[in-house]
Design a protein around this motif. Structure first.
Motif, PDB file in Angstrom:
ATOM      1  N   LEU B 336      -3.199  -1.452  -6.551  1.00 32.65           N
ATOM      2  CA  LEU B 336      -2.651  -0.721  -5.285  1.00 32.65           C
ATOM      3  C   LEU B 336      -2.229  -1.738  -4.397  1.00 32.65           C
ATOM      4  N   MET B 337      -2.867  -3.026  -4.442  1.00 32.53           N
ATOM      5  CA  MET B 337      -2.795  -4.049  -3.421  1.00 32.53           C
ATOM      6  C   MET B 337      -1.138  -4.657  -3.661  1.00 32.53           C
ATOM      7  N   ILE B 338      -1.135  -5.063  -4.977  1.00 31.29           N
ATOM      8  CA  ILE B 338       0.041  -5.589  -5.351  1.00 31.29           C
ATOM      9  C   ILE B 338       1.405  -4.614  -5.205  1.00 31.29           C
ATOM     10  N   THR B 339       1.233  -3.411  -5.519  1.00 34.92           N
ATOM     11  CA  THR B 339       2.361  -2.343  -5.589  1.00 34.92           C
ATOM     12  C   THR B 339       2.990  -2.112  -4.241  1.00 34.92           C
ATOM     13  N   CYS B 340       1.775  -1.840  -3.206  1.00 34.90           N
ATOM     14  CA  CYS B 340       2.006  -1.444  -1.896  1.00 34.90           C
ATOM     15  C   CYS B 340       2.462  -2.536  -1.079  1.00 34.90           C
ATOM     16  N   ASN B 341       1.890  -4.104  -1.228  1.00 40.45           N
ATOM     17  CA  ASN B 341       2.283  -5.056  -0.662  1.00 40.45           C
ATOM     18  C   ASN B 341       3.638  -5.781  -1.080  1.00 40.45           C
ATOM     19  N   PHE B 342       3.999  -5.603  -2.165  1.00 42.69           N
ATOM     20  CA  PHE B 342       5.131  -6.380  -2.749  1.00 42.69           C
ATOM     21  C   PHE B 342       6.093  -5.679  -3.686  1.00 42.69           C
ATOM     22  N   ILE B 343       5.461  -5.175  -4.849  1.00 40.30           N
ATOM     23  CA  ILE B 343       6.520  -4.572  -5.592  1.00 40.30           C
ATOM     24  C   ILE B 343       7.192  -3.395  -5.173  1.00 40.30           C
ATOM     25  N   VAL B 344       6.930  -2.482  -4.164  1.00 38.42           N
ATOM     26  CA  VAL B 344       7.550  -1.491  -3.664  1.00 38.42           C
ATOM     27  C   VAL B 344       8.205  -1.734  -2.498  1.00 38.42           C
ATOM     28  N   PRO B 345       7.466  -2.496  -1.550  1.00 35.16           N
ATOM     29  CA  PRO B 345       8.095  -2.884  -0.162  1.00 35.16           C
ATOM     30  C   PRO B 345       9.263  -3.846  -0.295  1.00 35.16           C
ATOM     31  N   PHE B 346       9.070  -4.693  -1.011  1.00 30.36           N
ATOM     32  CA  PHE B 346      10.166  -5.865  -0.897  1.00 30.36           C
ATOM     33  C   PHE B 346      11.566  -5.343  -1.218  1.00 30.36           C
ATOM     34  N   PRO B 347      11.695  -4.879  -2.445  1.00 35.01           N
ATOM     35  CA  PRO B 347      12.982  -4.502  -2.787  1.00 35.01           C
ATOM     36  C   PRO B 347      13.656  -3.265  -1.915  1.00 35.01           C
ATOM     37  N   LEU B 348      12.499  -2.426  -1.660  1.00 34.87           N
ATOM     38  CA  LEU B 348      13.146  -1.156  -0.648  1.00 34.87           C
ATOM     39  C   LEU B 348      13.648  -1.607   0.725  1.00 34.87           C
ATOM     40  N   LEU B 349      12.996  -2.841   1.125  1.00 36.69           N
ATOM     41  CA  LEU B 349      13.226  -3.009   2.368  1.00 36.69           C
ATOM     42  C   LEU B 349      14.359  -4.180   2.474  1.00 36.69           C
ATOM     43  N   GLY B 363       7.364   5.566   5.643  1.00 35.08           N
ATOM     44  CA  GLY B 363       6.639   5.674   4.213  1.00 35.08           C
ATOM     45  C   GLY B 363       6.244   4.140   3.633  1.00 35.08           C
ATOM     46  N   VAL B 364       7.355   3.115   3.918  1.00 34.43           N
ATOM     47  CA  VAL B 364       7.295   1.900   3.238  1.00 34.43           C
ATOM     48  C   VAL B 364       5.924   1.101   3.969  1.00 34.43           C
ATOM     49  N   SER B 365       5.850   1.397   5.640  1.00 38.53           N
ATOM     50  CA  SER B 365       4.923   0.724   6.238  1.00 38.53           C
ATOM     51  C   SER B 365       3.489   1.480   6.047  1.00 38.53           C
ATOM     52  N   LEU B 366       3.483   2.533   5.829  1.00 38.67           N
ATOM     53  CA  LEU B 366       2.428   3.311   5.502  1.00 38.67           C
ATOM     54  C   LEU B 366       1.609   2.541   4.278  1.00 38.67           C
ATOM     55  N   LEU B 367       2.620   2.200   3.265  1.00 35.12           N
ATOM     56  CA  LEU B 367       2.110   1.713   1.881  1.00 35.12           C
ATOM     57  C   LEU B 367       1.558   0.466   2.155  1.00 35.12           C
ATOM     58  N   VAL B 368       2.313  -0.429   3.014  1.00 28.96           N
ATOM     59  CA  VAL B 368       1.750  -1.809   3.175  1.00 28.96           C
ATOM     60  C   VAL B 368       0.435  -1.695   4.090  1.00 28.96           C
ATOM     61  N   ILE B 369       0.161  -0.792   4.737  1.00 31.05           N
ATOM     62  CA  ILE B 369      -1.274  -0.498   5.527  1.00 31.05           C
ATOM     63  C   ILE B 369      -2.203  -0.462   4.442  1.00 31.05           C
ATOM     64  N   VAL B 370      -1.813   0.656   3.506  1.00 30.31           N
ATOM     65  CA  VAL B 370      -2.754   0.723   2.336  1.00 30.31           C
ATOM     66  C   VAL B 370      -2.974  -0.529   1.436  1.00 30.31           C
ATOM     67  N   SER B 374      -6.483  -2.737   0.926  1.00 32.41           N
ATOM     68  CA  SER B 374      -6.788  -2.949  -0.333  1.00 32.41           C
ATOM     69  C   SER B 374      -7.165  -4.399  -0.442  1.00 32.41           C
ATOM     70  N   GLU B 375      -6.102  -5.306  -0.128  1.00 30.36           N
ATOM     71  CA  GLU B 375      -6.418  -6.861  -0.288  1.00 30.36           C
ATOM     72  C   GLU B 375      -7.764  -7.150   0.257  1.00 30.36           C
ATOM     73  N   ARG B 376      -7.959  -6.609   1.606  1.00 29.00           N
ATOM     74  CA  ARG B 376      -9.081  -6.937   2.252  1.00 29.00           C
ATOM     75  C   ARG B 376     -10.499  -6.424   1.595  1.00 29.00           C
ATOM     76  N   VAL B 377     -10.402  -5.372   0.636  1.00 27.73           N
ATOM     77  CA  VAL B 377     -11.420  -5.050   0.001  1.00 27.73           C
ATOM     78  C   VAL B 377     -11.662  -5.911  -1.204  1.00 27.73           C
ATOM     79  N   LEU B 378     -10.573  -6.482  -1.686  1.00 26.63           N
ATOM     80  CA  LEU B 378     -10.633  -7.515  -2.822  1.00 26.63           C
ATOM     81  C   LEU B 378     -11.273  -8.612  -2.346  1.00 26.63           C
ATOM     82  N   ILE B 379     -10.684  -9.341  -1.048  1.00 26.71           N
ATOM     83  CA  ILE B 379     -11.390 -10.508  -0.781  1.00 26.71           C
ATOM     84  C   ILE B 379     -12.881 -10.407  -0.157  1.00 26.71           C
TER      85      ILE B 379
END
Lengths: 174, 464
Positions: B336-349, B363-370, B374-379
């Motif tokens: 969830l973290m990798i997809t929402c923070n990089f894989i989807v937002p970077f190419p779309l933006l 939508g992209v910003s909402l993904l980044v928030i999610v 998730s990143e903070r949960v992992l940390i």
């Protein structure tokens, strides 16, 4: 200087500038002339602000006072409530730097608010200051602090001649 | 260009009505929304009281995971607060001409997310009623906060940032409060009269106001950076695998700016829709913020890869176990973290049409928030769940208690924003008017371009 304020409304900057020039040639000192506008105008566009802006010095001084306060808080904590942990210094420099820095910044931020507001003359609710809410409709109010009588009449005449509307004389402060 | 420079480039009354719509019109939807949010908040408060009276055992916290969703929420909200004031300060200092409609929404977001975030250490405290033990004052207990603890640095830094951000927000509003004072009646007029402190817009006031604004912007940037660095040191100072890293401070700052920009975009999109601010918040603003979001996505990916690479190559068993758990128990969160923070937002933006489409960038910003949550949960969680001794390894799942309190925090943030938008100007009206005054249409060949005059004072009375 005790006196009255002559105030006139202008539609454009150029007319207001002509009024400012006419008031200076009365002659009136730069400190007695100001504009009231909904948008800031460059210094010298209509009138000049001869007073230097001094509050940044207070901000810098407050930063140092804050740094001293932070340093004092951290050092006093170490010395008055020593926390003895094996192998660790009681007076620890890196945390002291962090606490000092944060409190210094807090003091500087608060000083910007307080000293800035004081230098702007804000918060003086009882003072009778001239104002015209039509500045929010895009008007520029050109105001001059003058002696009542002849000087007030000449100032009002200068504002009218420059294209000012609703020129009036009011008791109050600039 | 005409011979006369008029301050009013538009119908000022219409401009004021458009930009202060939020203060003037209150629909049943606003009350309905507030009612629902108030219920969620009350539920959260009730759950907190239940947790306080029953004990922390009602949460999912257990050995070795003693920091769970409540601390994740703390980092999340403080992170979200990061960008608002920072963006506003940087845009002010760089005289970005498109900044005006963004400033207030961003600054308010900082203030409210800080207010919400700062509650979580207190909620997490356990014996919450003894929160005053953390305040340094002479007392009979002989107790005093330990200034050597990163948690204490955190308290000092967050208080500085909270007070600084509230002040920054307030100072930015003073000319608009004066404008509202002159256009309102009744209790609103009294309130705005007090809050505007008698600001009128004299030449001397404006000059000092600009200097004060610049000082605030200069001072708040290093404070913002320090706050999230210190939040990261809450973790990095502990010898916990996955936390004890020199890169944590800049990594946290980048992550905070990333989530903060996404938060600003979300807030702007909602305000635009709710208060019909399409003329003020144009696709250009979303495009520019989208570029920033794209850059931060790339930077976040770079930091994450750097952190991963050193652990992967080194294969220190304690640290590697944390990363291995990302591929096992924590795989859904990691993906969830990798997809929402990089894989989807970077190419779309990278695509202009995505950045300029408000629903798409929302939508992209909402993904980044999610993704950042998730990143903070992992940390927070994964590092503790795989802490050193394998005999105590244990996964953590939040209970309804933590989830209720989390929902209440979102409700509280939204409520604060809704109340703010009813009482205070949600758009920086004076800044927008100033920008309009400095803007003219200039013909270049057959095209018409927007020319913006920038005033620089070089010395005593010398203006360029």
């Amino acid at each position: 200087m005790s006196g009255v304020v002559v105030i006139g409304l202008f539609d454009g900057v150029e007319k207001a500038a002509r009024a400012g020039k006419a008031l200076r040639s009365l002659p009136l000192p730069a400190g007695n002339i100001t504009t009231i506008s909904g948008v800031p105008l460059p210094d010298g566009a209509v009138c000049e602000d001869p007073r230097p802006i001094r509050f940044p010095r207070v901000v810098i001084a407050a930063w140092f006072v804050g740094a001293l306060a932070g340093l004092g808080l951290a050092l006093a904590t170490y010395l008055l409530y020593p926390l003895i942990t094996a192998g660790k210094a009681i007076v620890s420099i890196p945390p002291t730097l962090i606490v000092t820095y944060e409190i210094a910044m807090l003091f500087a931020l608060m000083a910007t608010l307080i000293a800035g507001a004081l230098e702007m003359g804000l918060g003086r609710f009882k003072a009778r200051k001239v104002h015209d809410p039509r500045i929010h409709e895009g008007k520029i109010a050109v105001c001059a602090l003058v002696e009542p009588g002849d000087q007030a009449r000449r100032a009002a005449g200068a504002l009218t001649e420059a294209g000012g509307t609703e020129v009036r004389v009011e008791e109050g402060e600039l | 260009m005409s011979g006369e420079h008029l301050l009013a480039r538009t119908d000022e009354a219409q401009l004021f009505r458009d930009l202060s719509r939020s203060n003037q019109v209150t629909t049943w939807r606003w009350f309905a929304g507030m009612g629902i949010l108030a219920l969620v908040l009350l539920w959260g408060i009730g759950v907190f009281v239940y947790m306080m009276t029953t004990g922390m055992g009602v949460t999912g916290l257990n050995r070795p995971v003693f920091w769970g969703v409540l601390i994740v929420n703390f980092v999340f909200w403080i992170g979200l607060s990061h960008s608002g004031t920072l963006i506003s300060a940087i845009l002010r200092l760089t005289h970005a001409t498109w900044r005006a409609p963004i400033l207030r929404a961003a600054e308010a977001m900082t203030a409210f997310s800080l207010l919400v975030g700062a509650l979580f250490p207190l909620i997490h405290l356990g014996r919450n009623w003894r929160f005053y033990y953390t305040i340094p004052y002479p007392n009979e207990r002989g107790l005093w906060p330990n200034m050597r603890s990163p948690l204490m640095w955190d308290a000092v830094a967050i208080n500085t940032y909270l007070l600084g951000s509230l002040t920054f927000l307030y100072v930015g509003m003073i000319p608009d409060l004066a404008l509202l004072r002159d256009n309102s009646t009744g209790w609103r007029r009294k309130l705005y009269s007090i809050l505007s402190l008698g600001f009128r817009g004299t030449h001397a006031e404006w000059r000092r106001y600009h200097v004060a604004s610049t000082f605030f912007a200069i001072l708040i940037i290093p404070v913002a950076v320090s706050v999230h660095s210190i939040v990261s040191w809450d973790f990095a100072m502990a010898k916990v695998p996955g936390w004890h890293s020199t890169i944590f401070a800049p990594y946290f700052v980048v992550g905070a700016i990333f989530s903060g920009i996404a938060g600003v975009i979300l807030v702007m999109a909602v305000l635009r829709r709710v208060f019909r601010l399409e003329k003020a918040l144009t696709p250009l603003h979303f495009d520019n913020l989208g570029k920033l979001l794209c850059t931060m996505s790339l930077l976040w990916g770079y930091f994450y890869f750097t952190e991963f690479l050193t652990v992967w190559y080194n294969r220190n068993p304690e640290e590697w176990e944390v990363f291995r758990s990302y591929g096992k128990s924590f795989l859904p969160v990691f993906l969830l973290m990798i997809t929402c923070n990089f894989i989807v937002p970077f190419p779309l933006l990278c695509l202009r049409r995505v950045r300029r489409s408000v629903p798409a960038i929302f939508g992209v910003s909402l993904l980044v928030i999610v993704g950042m949550y998730s990143e903070r949960v992992l940390i927070v969680v994964a590092s503790l769940a795989r802490r050193n001794d394998p005999f105590i390894w244990h996964n953590y799942f939040p209970t309804w208690v933590e989830l209720s309190i989390t929902a209440a925090s979102f409700a509280m943030f939204t409520m604060l924003y809704m109340v703010f938008s009813k009482i205070f100007p949600i758009m920086a009206i004076s800044e927008i008017k100033e920008r309009l005054f400095h803007t003219t249409e200039r013909a270049i060949g057959n095209a018409t371009a927007e020319a913006i005059a920038r005033v620089e004072e070089h010395g005593e009375g010398e203006v360029k």
